[in-house]
Scaffold this active site. Structure first.
Site, PDB file in Angstrom:
ATOM      1  N   CYS A   1     -69.313   8.051  -3.820  1.00 57.20           N
ATOM      2  CA  CYS A   1     -70.969   8.297  -3.703  1.00 57.20           C
ATOM      3  C   CYS A   1     -70.679   7.095  -3.541  1.00 57.20           C
ATOM      4  O   CYS A   1     -70.411   5.593  -3.606  1.00 57.20           O
ATOM      5  CB  CYS A   1     -71.549   7.799  -5.437  1.00 57.20           C
TER       6      CYS A   1
ATOM      7  N   ARG B   1     -67.483   7.249   3.762  1.00 55.59           N
ATOM      8  CA  ARG B   1     -66.536   7.716   2.348  1.00 55.59           C
ATOM      9  C   ARG B   1     -66.823   8.632   1.292  1.00 55.59           C
ATOM     10  O   ARG B   1     -65.701   9.247   0.184  1.00 55.59           O
ATOM     11  CB  ARG B   1     -67.032   6.900   0.998  1.00 55.59           C
TER      12      ARG B   1
ATOM     13  N   TRP C   1     -70.449  12.240  -4.613  1.00 60.91           N
ATOM     14  CA  TRP C   1     -69.762  12.912  -4.876  1.00 60.91           C
ATOM     15  C   TRP C   1     -68.479  13.502  -5.998  1.00 60.91           C
ATOM     16  O   TRP C   1     -69.100  12.410  -7.385  1.00 60.91           O
ATOM     17  CB  TRP C   1     -67.595  12.175  -4.525  1.00 60.91           C
TER      18      TRP C   1
ATOM     19  N   ASN D   1     -73.681   5.367  -9.434  1.00 61.62           N
ATOM     20  CA  ASN D   1     -72.166   5.552  -9.130  1.00 61.62           C
ATOM     21  C   ASN D   1     -71.349   5.310 -10.763  1.00 61.62           C
ATOM     22  O   ASN D   1     -72.087   3.895 -11.122  1.00 61.62           O
ATOM     23  CB  ASN D   1     -72.006   4.432  -8.510  1.00 61.62           C
ATOM     24  N   GLY D   2     -70.688   5.721 -10.798  1.00 63.15           N
ATOM     25  CA  GLY D   2     -69.533   5.378 -11.686  1.00 63.15           C
ATOM     26  C   GLY D   2     -69.300   6.319 -12.932  1.00 63.15           C
ATOM     27  O   GLY D   2     -69.590   7.653 -12.722  1.00 63.15           O
TER      28      GLY D   2
ATOM     29  N   GLU E   1     -40.893   9.886  -1.410  1.00 66.18           N
ATOM     30  CA  GLU E   1     -42.168   9.554  -0.849  1.00 66.18           C
ATOM     31  C   GLU E   1     -41.641   8.695  -0.072  1.00 66.18           C
ATOM     32  O   GLU E   1     -42.137   7.853   1.213  1.00 66.18           O
ATOM     33  CB  GLU E   1     -42.610   9.501  -2.087  1.00 66.18           C
TER      34      GLU E   1
ATOM     35  N   LYS F   1     -43.509   8.183   3.647  1.00 61.21           N
ATOM     36  CA  LYS F   1     -44.353   7.666   4.494  1.00 61.21           C
ATOM     37  C   LYS F   1     -43.573   6.443   5.202  1.00 61.21           C
ATOM     38  O   LYS F   1     -44.350   6.562   6.558  1.00 61.21           O
ATOM     39  CB  LYS F   1     -44.767   6.446   3.466  1.00 61.21           C
TER      40      LYS F   1
ATOM     41  N   GLU G   1     -43.388   8.872   8.539  1.00 64.71           N
ATOM     42  CA  GLU G   1     -44.486   9.181   9.046  1.00 64.71           C
ATOM     43  C   GLU G   1     -45.097   8.771   9.598  1.00 64.71           C
ATOM     44  O   GLU G   1     -46.238   9.296  10.970  1.00 64.71           O
ATOM     45  CB  GLU G   1     -45.227  10.485   8.295  1.00 64.71           C
TER      46      GLU G   1
ATOM     47  N   HIS H   1     -20.717  11.678  -1.145  1.00 61.20           N
ATOM     48  CA  HIS H   1     -20.361  13.378  -0.125  1.00 61.20           C
ATOM     49  C   HIS H   1     -21.503  13.587   0.775  1.00 61.20           C
ATOM     50  O   HIS H   1     -21.197  14.442   1.618  1.00 61.20           O
ATOM     51  CB  HIS H   1     -21.079  14.439  -1.070  1.00 61.20           C
TER      52      HIS H   1
ATOM     53  N   LYS I   1     -55.256  14.927   8.623  1.00 59.94           N
ATOM     54  CA  LYS I   1     -54.992  14.758   8.046  1.00 59.94           C
ATOM     55  C   LYS I   1     -54.855  16.320   6.372  1.00 59.94           C
ATOM     56  O   LYS I   1     -54.563  15.858   5.398  1.00 59.94           O
ATOM     57  CB  LYS I   1     -56.765  14.647   7.514  1.00 59.94           C
TER      58      LYS I   1
HETATM   59  C1  F6R Z   1     -48.170  12.763   3.655  1.00 55.90           C
HETATM   60  C2  F6R Z   1     -49.050  13.725   3.611  1.00 55.90           C
HETATM   61  C3  F6R Z   1     -48.727  14.791   3.845  1.00 55.90           C
HETATM   62  C4  F6R Z   1     -49.457  15.492   2.464  1.00 55.90           C
HETATM   63  C5  F6R Z   1     -49.443  16.794   3.345  1.00 55.90           C
HETATM   64  C6  F6R Z   1     -50.167  18.271   1.459  1.00 55.90           C
HETATM   65  O1  F6R Z   1     -48.719  11.368   3.397  1.00 55.90           O
HETATM   66  O2  F6R Z   1     -49.855  13.143   3.527  1.00 55.90           O
HETATM   67  O3  F6R Z   1     -47.743  15.923   3.230  1.00 55.90           O
HETATM   68  O4  F6R Z   1     -49.338  15.481   1.251  1.00 55.90           O
HETATM   69  O5  F6R Z   1     -49.474  17.931   4.553  1.00 55.90           O
HETATM   70  O6  F6R Z   1     -51.228  18.435   1.905  1.00 55.90           O
HETATM   71  P1  F6R Z   1     -52.257  18.367   1.229  1.00 55.90           P
HETATM   72  O7  F6R Z   1     -52.142  17.493  -0.144  1.00 55.90           O
HETATM   73  O8  F6R Z   1     -54.034  18.371   1.596  1.00 55.90           O
HETATM   74  O9  F6R Z   1     -52.234  18.850   0.708  1.00 55.90           O
END
Ligand code: F6R
Length: 619
Positions: A2, A27, A76, A102-103, A492, A496, A499, A515, A614
């Site tokens: 928000c 945002r 939001w 907000n909040g 994870e 990270k 990527e 193994h 994204k």
């Molecule tokens: C990695 C990343 C992707 C998402 C994946 C699933 O940092 O962001 O691996 O996690 O594409 O996306 P969502 O969660 O939006 O279904």
């Protein structure tokens, strides 16, 4: 997230408010609105729209409104779906007071009940609206007290009833040109420009008008007029808060002063933990998932859980499997949605499919949900986006409250997902009678403590992470290892790193090293291990000794105070001592920061890695 903007001065408020709201668009929001004072104190006009600020702008463009005082908001959704009625500003019963907020107001249900009993009429499903009615009562008289007939005093009085977080701006038709402002746990910036006074939730909204701002602190209040701004504490005593000069450019301001969105979002993680947990546990120890969509009877019948997701969300699922099986004792499988949808998994009406998706629109996850529903499963969604397809097509949903994530690499969303999945695991365990109320309360409190533990990591471990990153930056490959929860987190960490830094990385259960993968290790090869204190600590250490013997460069995420690990590790990054179940929430943070440091050292764009978007909405 928000956004708030407010202006009182000599210019047309509507243009300034729309300009400020546009600046806050990055945002994320689902609806927007403004409240403008009518000339001569006649009243307040409120304009609200679902969707883009540009829609609101077009509506106002046709309007001859010369108001010079108003407040605006981008919403939001948290309490109540995106709709015109739930969009801010919200107004008092007589429409003479309007507010933006907000909040989250934790005790809004009780307050609403009390206010309704005293004759107030509510027009929305939001928590925010209670503020408008509380201020109205304090201003006019009500609840057994005489009216203050002073907007700021009424705001201060209203705040004494509210438990929760607020950044608040209010206007009142009886006090033309005045904006009253309050803050607790939600940012508020105030500044005086050439033509008037400004309030906003983010410096970006006012940066064109002034660079000298007051960052309001918790418990401070402000009264804005065209001529100037005065400040008080909660008791109404005058105060003079410090003025901060902002020398950021617009780009930096959008990033909250951080060099990139990824770092900004990593630093938001303590807030994500807090927001995701707000209002989830009653005093009696009952977990409250507002959009559960399944009865406790239905949950009690669940005898198999599939967590389906992609990428980082899939890794959150790996953590959930450990929690659901160990607390609720229900068999749980985690599957990539892209595999699940093309298999023929065993699904019955007592199967629960948990779909995890930050964006709520990933094509494979959606297809898997549809397939699961056709086969008769109950589907529960964990998503960051209110009203997204995953939310709409699931029987129930938990929203992660991470707010919009801009960096492509998911960080704060992952933490929100893990916290939400932990809540789900606790709920299943409670419903199945595997954990009693006392145990649930204790675990919930410890879960909340992870917010401070993450903050400690952010405050103290940057140097250690930088040193560890130097040891990785020129490598051709890196191995992430751990056992139990550590193995889940390693996945994870490796994702990270690869990527955003384009450095090849793999995750392996540490016990599997011998193994095959151990053949990769030669002198200087980075092995990044999660060696926090856990039942498998000694096992991981002995796996690391095998790597040490082959000359690996060993980087560990270890529990603070673990001196022994220094004998084997080249670099130690510490996290506070935490129950093994909650290690993923804290131990992932150094791995996110490590990946970012390595990526920056290798000259990569951490916010927008190559070849990635994204959300993946088409196959
Ligand atoms: C990695 C990343 C992707 C998402 C994946 C699933 O940092 O962001 O691996 O996690 O594409 O996306 P969502 O969660 O939006 O279904």
């Amino acid at each position: 997230m928000c956004g708030i903007v407010g202006y009182t001065g000599s210019e047309q408020a509507k243009d300034i408010l729309i300009g400020g709201l546009k600046r806050l668009e990055y945002r994320g929001y689902d609806s927007a609105g403004v409240a403008l004072e009518q000339a001569g104190g006649d009243g307040i006009d409120v304009f609200r729209r679902v969707g883009k600020v540009s829609g609101l702008e077009s509506e106002l463009a046709h309007l001859d409104h010369t108001s010079t005082c108003g407040i605006g908001h981008t919403r939001w959704a948290t309490h109540g779906r995106p709709s015109v009625a739930n969009a801010h500003p919200h107004s008092s019963c007589d429409g003479r007071i309007s507010i933006v907020h907000n909040g989250i107001i934790e005790n809004f249900a009780e307050l609403r009940e009390e206010l309704e009993a005293r004759g107030h009429h509510f027009a929305s499903d939001t928590d925010t609206e209670v503020f408008a009615h509380l201020i109205e009562e304090a201003y006019e008289s009500g609840n057994g007290k005489p009216g203050t007939h002073d907007l700021l005093a009424a705001v201060r009085e209203a705040c004494t009833h509210v438990i929760g977080a607020y950044g608040l701006a209010a206007i009142c038709a009886d006090e033309p040109g005045v904006i009253a402002v309050a803050r607790k746990d939600s940012p508020i910036i105030i500044g005086k420009g050439e033509t008037g006074s400004y309030v906003a939730s983010d410096v970006i909204a006012v940066i064109d008008a002034t660079r000298d701002v007051v960052v309001l602190e918790d418990g401070q209040f402000a009264r804005l007029t065209p001529e100037g701004i005065s400040y008080t504490d909660a008791d109404g005593n005058a105060i003079e808060p410090a003025v901060t000069h902002i020398d950021w450019d617009i780009d930096m301001a959008e990033k909250g002063g951080y060099p990139d969105f990824m770092l900004k979002e990593i630093f938001e993680q303590p807030r994500v933990v807090r927001d995701t947990l707000v209002g989830r546990l009653s005093g009696a120890g009952e977990l409250d998932i507002d959009e559960l969509g399944l009865t406790y009877e239905e949950l009690d019948l669940i005898d198999r859980v599939y967590v389906i997701a992609c990428g980082t969300s899939f890794h959150a699922g790996l953590i959930a499997k450990n929690l659901i099986e160990s607390w609720a004792r229900i068999p749980c499988e985690v599957e990539a949605a892209s595999e699940f949808r093309y298999r023929n998994p065993i699904i019955t009406p007592t199967t629960l499919v948990v779909a995890v998706s930050q964006s709520g629109e990933t094509a494979d996850t959606l297809a898997a949900i549809r397939d699961a529903r056709i086969k008769g499963a109950k589907v529960f969604g964990i998503t960051n986006v209110v009203g997204s397809p995953v939310a709409r097509e699931s029987d129930g949903v938990i929203y992660t409250k991470a707010n919009k994530e801009i960096a492509v690499a998911s960080t704060k969303s992952f933490i929100g997902q893990v916290v939400s999945l932990t809540l789900l695991a606790l709920l299943l365990a409670q419903v199945k009678g595997k954990l009693n109320t006392r145990q649930v309360k204790l675990l919930f409190r410890e879960l909340g403590d992870t917010a401070e533990q993450i903050q400690w990591i952010l405050d103290t471990q940057q140097e250690a992470i930088h040193e560890a990153a130097l040891a990785c930056k020129d490598a051709h490959s890196a191995l992430f290892v751990g056992r139990g929860m550590g193995a889940a987190i390693s996945n994870e960490g490796a994702l990270k790193l690869k990527e955003i830094s384009y450095l090849h990385a793999e995750a392996y259960a540490a016990g599997e090293m011998k193994h095959g993968p151990i053949a990769l290790i030669d002198p200087g090869f980075p092995v990044i291990a999660v060696t926090t204190k856990s039942p498998v600590y000694d096992k991981v250490v002995s796996n690391l000794k095998e790597c040490e013997a082959r000359g690996a460069k060993i980087i560990v995420v270890a529990t603070e105070g673990d001196e022994d690990i220094k004998q084997i590790a080249d670099h130690v990054i510490c996290i506070p001592e935490v129950r093994d179940a909650f290690t993923p929430i804290t131990a992932t943070v150094p791995l996110q920061l490590l990946a970012r440091e390595v990526a920056l050292m290798r000259g990569c764009d951490v916010d927008q890695p190559r070849n990635l978007a994204k959300s993946v909405t088409v196959e």
